[in-house]
Enzyme design. Structure first.
Site, PDB file in Angstrom:
ATOM      1  CD  GLU A  70      -6.579  -5.010   5.191  1.00 26.57           C
ATOM      2  OE1 GLU A  70      -5.759  -5.037   6.120  1.00 26.57           O
ATOM      3  OE2 GLU A  70      -7.310  -5.980   4.920  1.00 26.57           O
ATOM      4  CG  ASP A  83      -4.745 -11.532   4.150  1.00 27.71           C
ATOM      5  OD1 ASP A  83      -4.881 -10.742   3.213  1.00 27.71           O
ATOM      6  OD2 ASP A  83      -4.437 -11.182   5.305  1.00 27.71           O
TER       7      ASP A  83
END
Ligand code: GLC
Length: 596
Positions: A498, A298
């Site tokens: 997020e 990621d």
């Protein structure tokens, strides 16, 4: 007592995964031959993915980079509203750079966060986020959404969606709860496998990874939905058994569906970051479950490993990462990996295995036989992005994802010839209806021209209301002269993505209950009121629930939010069918509230 420092797993307790055997001798032999003549610099290049905002086609050619991505805020020429033609032009430029005669001529792979439709692309169909799709319980619908998304991604010259998120979100304070289908492992397994089938096709069928399909990515491996306090990128609090029975459910299901990539999680377990956790990336996922695709990192997640930086991290590769997502750290990382290869800090064997997987992925995806992106089937065909078939599908998803939490005094369904007041800050706000990951990373600030086919909730109520002889009055603050027959108040969470969406309480509007005040004013005036609540998760909304006659959890419905109006009027007998896939809190501090 749980041993948090664990670095190995009791693999015999973990069931095997039914990962399909897709390897072909011919492809494997070709891969071995390519490996023989690739230089170290070319091999290291193939396992690095750079962000389009930080890399040029010339860089791709010079460093033989294997992949690019457009992060949530990256777009051609830095223009979030770049046209389809701009995206295709850039895809052609990166492809040409990767195929130059003076290089290894291994085609570039482009990954994008198409997490609720091809949401980064202007004019795309934006479907409800996973939290709403979980409420539909409809795997066939989710599979069709995957197929539609694949077609729109292909039409823009890209090959790979970083989707589905298979997190089993266990604490709704998590800013990514809406990317999860459910708190139920079984429901996550069912729906995430359906999305993989939609995106990739069915392994073994001739359309598997064909012209209308793209690579999928099960993320974030493993335990992203179980962090302490729901804190994004935090420490997953779970025993090994809970990891297996709760957080692994989506991996068993998507591996069986043939998912070709898995993204490592920012989160940690036992105090060790997943990007550097060999027990999971290699021993469990590859050796025990037989995964032969690519583990992608990621966003600079490798740099969070103890002692590592985004430009220097040999440990991730040695733990089992196959491709570094190194958006703007790619150049330094390329140099450091070459140094580590020279010194033996990374082994030739592990590097070759990672490159082998990347080459296998590209060959399985048919990349090596494809022309330049703009000459591929769906790019040439045109009128795919935002087409009617897709927006009608999205409308059905909106109707099936709404959950009726309360309907006192039978104010629903709406009747004909009513004077309907539509109030609330969100009634005509496309940004609030789409949520995060919509044209930008955090979403919001959308214009009607961004998604020309979109229908806001207000537009939907006007469309259906007029069909029923109704009069629609729109007043965002709810103040009007003469009394309506009924009011519809549309409100909810402003968009987020997020960690920016992490909460410390589930109390909606803990400080300023402006929406509850509007509802109390309407109630005092004797006006029956329906609430449409837009959120990425269940929240504690009792003051609004108690001040309204009907309350609908619409979650994040996307561009076709207006289709909800058909349910409110019960057009053609339409009724609410959505069922909560997350527990709804009775108190503002009921955080880890999960079925069973
Ligand atoms: C983000 C997210 C991940 C996404 C990636 C690329 O930080 O964690 O889900 O796929 O970066 O945008």
């Amino acid at each position: 007592m749980t041993d948090w420092s664990i670095s190995t797993l009791a693999l015999s307790d973990w069931p095997k995964a039914q990962t399909p055997r897709l390897q072909s001798e011919k492809t494997e032999a070709l891969i071995e031959r390519i490996l023989e003549w690739l230089t170290p610099a070319q091999k290291v290049g193939q396992i690095i993915q750079a962000d389009i905002a930080s890399v040029t086609p010339e860089d791709v050619a010079a460093y033989h980079l294997g992949s690019v991505l457009n992060g949530g805020n990256s777009a051609p020429n830095g223009n979030q509203r770049a046209s389809l033609a701009d995206w295709l032009e850039l895809a052609d430029a990166f492809w040409a750079a990767s195929m130059r005669a003076d290089g290894p001529r291994i085609p570039i792979l482009w990954g994008t966060d198409a997490v609720h439709g091809h949401n980064n692309l202007i004019g795309a169909t934006v479907f409800p986020h996973n939290v709403g799709l979980g409420a539909t319980r409809d795997a066939e619908l989710v599979e069709r959404i995957g197929a539609a998304t694949a077609r729109e991604v292909r039409a823009s010259g890209m090959d790979w969606a970083f989707s589905p998120t298979v997190a089993v979100a266990r604490d709704s304070r998590w800013g990514r709860a809406y990317e999860s289908y459910s708190e139920s492992p079984q429901l996550v397994a069912e729906l995430s496998a359906a999305l993989v089938r939609g995106l990739q096709g069915i392994s073994g069928n001739e359309n598997f990874l064909g012209d209308t399909k793209i690579l999928a990515c099960a993320k974030h491996f493993i335990g992203d939905g179980g962090t302490h306090g729901g804190r994004d990128q935090g420490e997953t609090i779970a025993t090994e058994a809970e990891l297996r029975e709760v957080h692994a459910a989506g991996y068993y299901a998507t591996l069986e569906a043939g998912v070709q990539t898995v993204m490592a999680s920012f989160s940690s377990w036992g105090g060790r970051k997943m990007h550097g956790h060999k027990a999971f990336l290699t021993d469990l996922l590859k050796a025990h479950w037989g995964f032969d695709g690519v583990v992608v990192g990621d966003w600079d997640g490798h740099g969070q490993i103890e002692g590592a930086t985004p430009t220097d991290c040999p440990d991730a590769l040695m733990a089992g990462l196959d491709m570094y997502m190194a958006p703007d750290s790619w150049k330094g990382l390329h140099a450091s990996l070459l140094r580590h290869l020279e010194s033996g800090r990374i082994s030739q064997e592990r590097l070759d295995d990672a490159v082998r997987r990347v080459l296998r992925l590209k060959m399985r995806a048919g990349l090596c036989t494809q022309p330049t992106p703009s000459e591929r089937a769906l790019a040439v065909r045109g009128n795919i992005v935002g087409c009617t078939a897709h927006t009608e599908l999205a409308a059905v998803a909106v109707q099936k994802s709404a959950v009726l939490l309360k309907n006192a005094n039978n104010v629903l369904p709406l009747q004909s010839n009513q004077r309907i007041l539509v109030t609330g800050p969100a009634a005509d706000d496309l940004g609030m209806m789409c949520g995060g990951w919509s044209l930008s990373w955090q979403g919001g600030n959308l214009n009607p021209t961004d998604y020309p086919h979109a229908e806001t909730f207000l537009a939907g109520i006007r469309r259906v209301g007029q069909e029923h002889g109704g009069t629609i009055i729109y007043s965002p603050d709810g103040r009007i002269k003469d009394s309506p027959d009924i009011a519809i108040h549309v409100f909810g969470e402003p968009p987020y993505a997020e960690f920016r969406g992490d909460l410390s309480t589930l109390d909606f509007q803990p400080r300023d209950k402006k929406d509850a005040d509007t509802l109390k004013r309407l109630r005092k005036a004797g006006i029956p009121t329906i609430c449409i609540f837009l959120s990425g998760r269940p929240l504690w909304v009792n003051p609004s629930l108690n001040a309204s006659d009907a309350f609908i959890a619409a979650f994040l419905p996307g561009t076709q939010a207006g289709a909800l109006a058909d349910v409110l009027f019960a057009t053609n007998g339409l009724d609410f069918s959505g069922k909560l896939s997350f527990s709804w809190p009775q108190y503002a501090d009921q955080y880890a509230l999960n079925m069973g």
